[in-house]
Design a protein around this motif. Sequence first.
Motif, short mmCIF file in Angstrom:
data_model
loop_
_atom_site.label_atom_id
_atom_site.label_comp_id
_atom_site.label_asym_id
_atom_site.label_seq_id
_atom_site.Cartn_x
_atom_site.Cartn_y
_atom_site.Cartn_z
N VAL A 313 0.84 -1.21 0.00
CA VAL A 313 0.00 0.00 0.00
C VAL A 313 0.87 1.25 0.00
O VAL A 313 0.63 2.20 -0.77
CB VAL A 313 -0.94 -0.02 1.22
N ALA A 314 1.90 1.26 0.86
CA ALA A 314 2.78 2.42 0.94
C ALA A 314 3.56 2.64 -0.35
O ALA A 314 3.94 3.77 -0.67
CB ALA A 314 3.76 2.25 2.11
N ALA A 315 3.76 1.55 -1.12
CA ALA A 315 4.50 1.66 -2.38
C ALA A 315 3.60 1.97 -3.57
O ALA A 315 4.05 1.93 -4.71
CB ALA A 315 5.27 0.36 -2.64
N GLY A 316 2.32 2.26 -3.30
CA GLY A 316 1.42 2.67 -4.37
C GLY A 316 0.56 1.56 -4.94
O GLY A 316 -0.06 1.74 -6.00
N LEU A 317 0.45 0.42 -4.22
CA LEU A 317 -0.39 -0.68 -4.66
C LEU A 317 -1.39 -0.97 -3.55
O LEU A 317 -1.11 -1.76 -2.63
CB LEU A 317 0.46 -1.91 -4.96
N PRO A 318 -2.58 -0.37 -3.58
CA PRO A 318 -3.52 -0.44 -2.44
C PRO A 318 -4.28 -1.75 -2.36
O PRO A 318 -5.52 -1.79 -2.39
CB PRO A 318 -4.45 0.74 -2.70
N VAL A 319 -3.57 -2.87 -2.25
CA VAL A 319 -4.19 -4.18 -2.18
C VAL A 319 -4.97 -4.33 -0.88
O VAL A 319 -4.57 -3.80 0.17
CB VAL A 319 -3.12 -5.28 -2.32
N ALA A 320 -6.10 -5.04 -0.94
CA ALA A 320 -6.94 -5.22 0.24
C ALA A 320 -6.63 -6.55 0.92
O ALA A 320 -6.28 -7.54 0.27
CB ALA A 320 -8.42 -5.16 -0.14
N ASP A 321 -6.77 -6.56 2.23
CA ASP A 321 -6.61 -7.77 3.03
C ASP A 321 -7.59 -7.71 4.19
O ASP A 321 -8.15 -6.65 4.49
CB ASP A 321 -5.16 -7.89 3.54
N TYR A 322 -7.78 -8.83 4.85
CA TYR A 322 -8.70 -8.88 5.99
C TYR A 322 -7.94 -8.62 7.28
O TYR A 322 -6.87 -9.19 7.51
CB TYR A 322 -9.39 -10.24 6.06
N ASP A 323 -8.52 -7.78 8.14
CA ASP A 323 -7.93 -7.50 9.44
C ASP A 323 -9.04 -7.50 10.48
O ASP A 323 -9.72 -6.48 10.67
CB ASP A 323 -7.19 -6.16 9.42
N GLY A 324 -9.24 -8.63 11.13
CA GLY A 324 -10.28 -8.73 12.14
C GLY A 324 -10.01 -7.89 13.36
O GLY A 324 -10.94 -7.52 14.10
N MET A 325 -8.75 -7.52 13.59
CA MET A 325 -8.41 -6.76 14.79
C MET A 325 -8.97 -5.33 14.74
O MET A 325 -9.20 -4.73 15.78
CB MET A 325 -6.88 -6.69 14.95
N ARG A 326 -9.20 -4.80 13.53
CA ARG A 326 -9.63 -3.40 13.43
C ARG A 326 -11.04 -3.20 13.97
O ARG A 326 -11.43 -2.07 14.27
CB ARG A 326 -9.55 -2.94 11.98
N GLY A 327 -11.82 -4.28 14.10
CA GLY A 327 -13.18 -4.13 14.58
C GLY A 327 -13.32 -4.27 16.08
O GLY A 327 -14.43 -4.15 16.61
N LEU A 328 -12.22 -4.53 16.79
CA LEU A 328 -12.29 -4.72 18.24
C LEU A 328 -12.41 -3.36 18.92
O LEU A 328 -11.63 -2.45 18.66
CB LEU A 328 -11.05 -5.46 18.74
N ARG A 329 -13.37 -3.23 19.83
CA ARG A 329 -13.63 -1.94 20.47
C ARG A 329 -13.50 -2.00 21.99
O ARG A 329 -12.54 -1.51 22.55
CB ARG A 329 -15.03 -1.45 20.08
#
Length: 422
Positions: A313-329
Amino acid sequence: MDTDRIAARLTRLTREHLVPGAQLAVHHGGRTWTHEVGLPPDAAVPIGSITKTFTATVAMALVSDGDLELDSPISEHLPDAADGLTLRHLLSHTGGLPSDPDDVSTTSLRRHVRQAVRELHPLHRPGANFSYSNIGYSMIGHLIEVATGMTWSEAVEAVLLRPLGLRTRFTTSADADVVSGHAVNTATGRAVPVSQSLAPVDAPAGALAASATDLVAFGRMLAGRGPRLIDPDDLELMRTPAPHAEPFGMADGWGLGLALYQRDGVRWVGHDGTADGTSCHLRINPADGTAVALTTNGSSGFALWRELVPELVAAGLPVADYDGMRGLRHPIPPPPDCTGRFRNGDVEYAVRAADRERLALTVDGEPFADLSLFDGLVFAMRDSDTGDTNQTGRFLRDPGDGRIAWIQIGGRLARRQVATLS
């Protein structure tokens, strides 16, 4: 896209994760770029469950040709199958099937599937929920054989590999020229070669080996940029979220043979795969035809991929991946009915209270992870062997009585079996 930066990061990450070899292939902006570390460009790496997408693609090509139907009951071919179970359910892992049968006692795919259908215990009615299933893809392989009169591998060759010009191998073949996987122990700094052990009857779920370049060519076809092997409407169905397919812990959604991922409002599709000592990953952006594939011949390749994605992503290729941790509140104390024993096929998950804030999970009696619970009954997992904390799972309540009835880990559901543990 900064290819020099990507090449440097991949080389560094391969070394840090003790992965003996890796291939990265990217088709973006009308051209294909590759970088290899420790492997030749054309080496065939066992791709594990990415094979399921190949099997799904053959099935959908047969749907386009009128040889298979998505919504006809498969009991027409497998009389003991659950009422209403269809090819659409199998492709989207919504058939209520366990991951694997209790026992494999035959080398015949037909007999294996028929035995499994008679003996397996469904997790839920077809179409009601998502549970990742290998035996479901063995069933699809059997349906392909019925429709074509060929073996599964012959059909994959004829319908898909030869038309695309792919040099893919079958790991279950005695003379298969495939890369050796490696069991990596990051604590000791050792990487030990391992052999592939997949049974021939499980081949439709995981028996292919391919280079990253082959995977990108396959991905471009799935994006509608290659030879037209599937009707465009059926191809779009593969990339569209299936009803009730919520693959928590694996992806943001699921289509027909393809996982779905989101980044900045853009939908990517693809699949991940692990074989014995390998980890491989495929991502496709149907909107612009971008395809990204990583193959690694080390068991630590999944951790490498998770670190590589933000570098891409930082190199200009915005590939998507799954990150279950981002939904933890919000952390919560575990409810008492989280504990107990849960089963998926012959695999038993046991959950007990470790202390007032954490749960301990064992799988078939072996320590697996410590669980920290958050609202929504979602939990973060701390791996018992590696200490990694980048995986999530969840508990699910029965809509009828409100009690916790399932645990979901790695997209697989396991149903409660016994009373609460002390």
